[in-house]
Design a protein around this motif. Structure first.
Motif, short mmCIF file in Angstrom:
data_model
loop_
_atom_site.label_atom_id
_atom_site.label_comp_id
_atom_site.label_asym_id
_atom_site.label_seq_id
_atom_site.Cartn_x
_atom_site.Cartn_y
_atom_site.Cartn_z
N LEU A 5 133.85 -42.51 -7.40
CA LEU A 5 133.00 -42.24 -6.25
C LEU A 5 133.80 -42.09 -4.97
CD1 LEU A 5 130.06 -42.04 -5.16
CD2 LEU A 5 130.19 -44.50 -4.74
N PHE A 6 134.78 -42.97 -4.73
CA PHE A 6 135.49 -42.90 -3.46
C PHE A 6 136.38 -41.66 -3.39
CE2 PHE A 6 138.77 -44.26 -0.33
CZ PHE A 6 137.92 -44.33 0.77
N GLU A 7 136.92 -41.22 -4.51
CA GLU A 7 137.68 -39.98 -4.52
C GLU A 7 136.77 -38.81 -4.13
OE1 GLU A 7 140.12 -37.10 -7.64
OE2 GLU A 7 140.02 -39.25 -8.04
N SER A 8 135.52 -38.84 -4.61
CA SER A 8 134.56 -37.79 -4.22
C SER A 8 134.28 -37.84 -2.73
CB SER A 8 133.25 -37.97 -5.00
OG SER A 8 133.44 -37.79 -6.38
N MET A 9 134.13 -39.05 -2.17
CA MET A 9 133.91 -39.18 -0.73
C MET A 9 135.04 -38.52 0.06
SD MET A 9 132.70 -43.09 -0.08
CE MET A 9 131.38 -43.88 -1.00
N CYS A 10 136.26 -38.76 -0.37
CA CYS A 10 137.41 -38.21 0.33
C CYS A 10 137.48 -36.69 0.17
CB CYS A 10 138.70 -38.86 -0.19
SG CYS A 10 138.81 -40.62 0.15
N GLU A 11 137.26 -36.19 -1.03
CA GLU A 11 137.32 -34.75 -1.27
C GLU A 11 136.23 -34.01 -0.51
OE1 GLU A 11 137.34 -33.59 -5.32
OE2 GLU A 11 139.34 -34.40 -5.73
N GLN A 12 135.06 -34.62 -0.38
CA GLN A 12 133.96 -33.98 0.35
C GLN A 12 134.03 -34.24 1.85
OE1 GLN A 12 130.12 -34.84 -1.57
NE2 GLN A 12 131.08 -34.75 -3.60
N GLN A 13 135.12 -34.86 2.29
CA GLN A 13 135.39 -35.12 3.71
C GLN A 13 134.24 -35.87 4.38
OE1 GLN A 13 136.44 -31.26 5.34
NE2 GLN A 13 138.52 -31.39 4.51
N LEU A 14 133.73 -36.87 3.69
CA LEU A 14 132.64 -37.67 4.21
C LEU A 14 133.13 -38.84 5.04
CD1 LEU A 14 130.39 -37.73 1.01
CD2 LEU A 14 130.21 -36.21 2.98
N VAL A 15 134.41 -39.13 4.98
CA VAL A 15 135.00 -40.21 5.76
C VAL A 15 136.20 -39.66 6.52
CG1 VAL A 15 134.22 -42.16 4.35
CG2 VAL A 15 136.30 -40.93 3.70
N ASP A 16 136.43 -40.17 7.73
CA ASP A 16 137.56 -39.72 8.53
C ASP A 16 138.89 -40.13 7.91
OD1 ASP A 16 136.12 -38.37 10.42
OD2 ASP A 16 136.00 -40.05 11.82
N GLU A 17 138.91 -41.34 7.36
CA GLU A 17 140.11 -41.84 6.71
C GLU A 17 139.78 -42.20 5.26
OE1 GLU A 17 142.84 -44.51 9.14
OE2 GLU A 17 140.89 -44.87 10.09
N CYS A 18 140.69 -41.92 4.36
CA CYS A 18 140.47 -42.23 2.95
C CYS A 18 140.84 -43.70 2.71
CB CYS A 18 141.30 -41.30 2.07
SG CYS A 18 140.68 -41.19 0.39
N VAL A 19 140.07 -44.58 3.37
CA VAL A 19 140.33 -46.02 3.37
C VAL A 19 138.99 -46.75 3.22
CG1 VAL A 19 141.17 -47.99 4.72
CG2 VAL A 19 142.32 -45.78 4.90
N PHE A 20 138.98 -47.81 2.44
CA PHE A 20 137.84 -48.73 2.47
C PHE A 20 138.39 -50.14 2.59
CE2 PHE A 20 138.76 -48.07 -2.04
CZ PHE A 20 138.77 -49.35 -2.57
N SER A 21 137.59 -51.04 3.10
CA SER A 21 138.09 -52.40 3.35
C SER A 21 137.00 -53.43 3.04
CB SER A 21 138.56 -52.53 4.80
OG SER A 21 137.59 -52.03 5.70
N PHE A 22 137.46 -54.59 2.59
CA PHE A 22 136.56 -55.68 2.20
C PHE A 22 136.72 -56.88 3.12
CE2 PHE A 22 136.05 -53.51 -1.84
CZ PHE A 22 134.80 -53.91 -2.29
#
Length: 396
Positions: free
Chosen positions: A206-223
């Motif tokens: 899912l997160f790779e899809s988010m990055c490829e679809q340019q849905l996030v400014d940075e390809c980073v998530f944090s907990f």
């Protein structure tokens, strides 16, 4: 009039820009199961599932860091799991999900699940016929768990997290869920946040899809995980960047050594100021609560804690002496990340209801560490997929 029209257009564009900017950071509230006292049986189940997850066969065979995913697992930890909301389909069908950096597939229970799958019927189920954006795939899907095999059929649909909409995401509709593994969990399925080499059938995570679809400014998530939270206030998962109010100081980043799991170099481990190990590998795994250690460090640490070994590879600690136990320090990227006794001692209940104290350091028959929620709850963790690195800082 011309001035008013220009002002209106400027405000409209500003609103669009502001909405777009706000949409780049997606906050997922983490729910921490309400009960704070796990049973001893649940702790044992957690250890068993951890071994299955990393391909340790009954403690007799050394685990390896695999290139492809064929075996994943999740334990029924009740009070030791964090979950958050997503929706799938149009209109969106809501699910409470475990966000797991130690796996890479997305799956939810299916409305077509077997009547014998008790876990499936206790959670919300995905109804393909109710979604106008559902696209059938047809391929079979299966993941082997410690208590059985989760299986189903692959499909595509849109996945919504906050204001973020991921289109054409491949996921699994589970029709058979193994035994009691997921019966009492506070989540319906799993969002795997590992890398594609870890995913069953190499399905795009899912997160790779988010990055490829340019849905996030940075390809980073944090907990940010609270260790004394409640069901409503368990922390936060942030897609697209960092929340600097959730940690102190600066993040210490180290490069990933293998982009399947979130694997990185661990310089050394110290107990009470004395180094007991150097030059190990470690994996940050939000899908487990424990700290899994190689055999040598497992024995040394639990012996230094004065633990009493049991036949089930647990170490019992004296609850009245917890405050006198030493700090245990993980040195990562040249920086010291310490755990106090309150971090690594886990309270549990015996079958008779009496309280016991257990070491969170469990045995991994392999030469790498697993740093689960015990560590991530103490240290804000940034998972930087774009630059293939991971960062840690003291949680606020």
């Amino acid at each position: 009039m011309h001035f008013l029209i220009s002002l209106w257009l400027s405000l409209w564009l500003l609103c669009l820009f502001w909405a777009k900017c706000q949409g780049q950071l997606i906050r997922v509230p983490m729910q921490y199961q309400a009960s704070f006292m796990a049973s001893r049986r649940q702790h044992r189940a957690g250890r068993s599932s951890l071994l299955a997850k990393y391909n340790v066969a009954g403690g007799q065979e050394a685990a390896t860091l695999r290139n492809g995913g064929a075996t994943e697992t999740l334990d029924n930890r009740l009070n030791l799991e964090y979950a958050g909301p997503i929706s799938i389909g149009s209109p969106g069908q809501p699910f409470n999900m475990l966000f797991d950096t130690g796996s890479a597939n997305l799956w939810v229970p299916s409305a077509e699940c077997s009547p014998k799958s008790v876990a499936c019927h206790r959670h919300h189920r995905y109804n393909a016929s109710a979604s106008s954006t559902f696209v059938p795939d047809g391929r079979r899907f299966s993941i082997a768990y410690g208590t059985g095999s989760l299986s189903g059929i692959l499909a595509q649909d849109m996945v919504t997290i906050g204001q973020l909409v991921v289109r054409n995401q491949t996921f699994a509709m589970a029709t058979h869920e193994p035994g009691p593994t997921f019966v009492d969990t506070n989540f319906a399925g799993i969002v795997g946040l590992g890398f594609r080499p870890l995913a069953e059938q190499r399905i795009k995570p899912l997160f790779e899809s988010m990055c490829e679809q340019q849905l996030v400014d940075e390809c980073v998530f944090s907990f940010y995980l609270k260790r004394n939270g409640s069901e409503r206030m368990g922390g936060e998962l942030l897609f697209g960047g960092l929340d600097k109010t959730k940690f102190s100081g600066t993040l210490t980043y180290v490069p990933l050594t293998h982009a399947a799991y979130w694997q990185f170099p661990l310089d050394a481990i110290e107990v009470g100021g004395t180094a007991i190990s150097h030059h190990r590998q470690a994996i940050a795994d939000t899908g487990t609560s424990l700290l899994a250690a190689p055999p040598r460090e497992y024995l040394i640490i639990n012996s230094l804690l004065g633990g009493l070994p049991t036949a089930n590879n647990e170490y019992l600690l004296n609850c009245s002496e917890i405050d006198s136990l030493p700090e245990i320090v993980f040195i990562i990227g040249g920086q010291r990340f310490g755990l106090q006794p309150r971090d690594y001692v886990m309270s549990a209940t015996n079958d008779d209801g009496s309280r016991i104290c257990l070491s969170a350091f469990t045995l991994m028959e392999a030469e790498f560490w697993i740093l689960g929620d015990v560590f991530i709850g103490r240290y804000y963790t940034a998972f930087d997929a774009g630059q293939r690195r991971i960062g840690f800082a003291p949680a606020a």
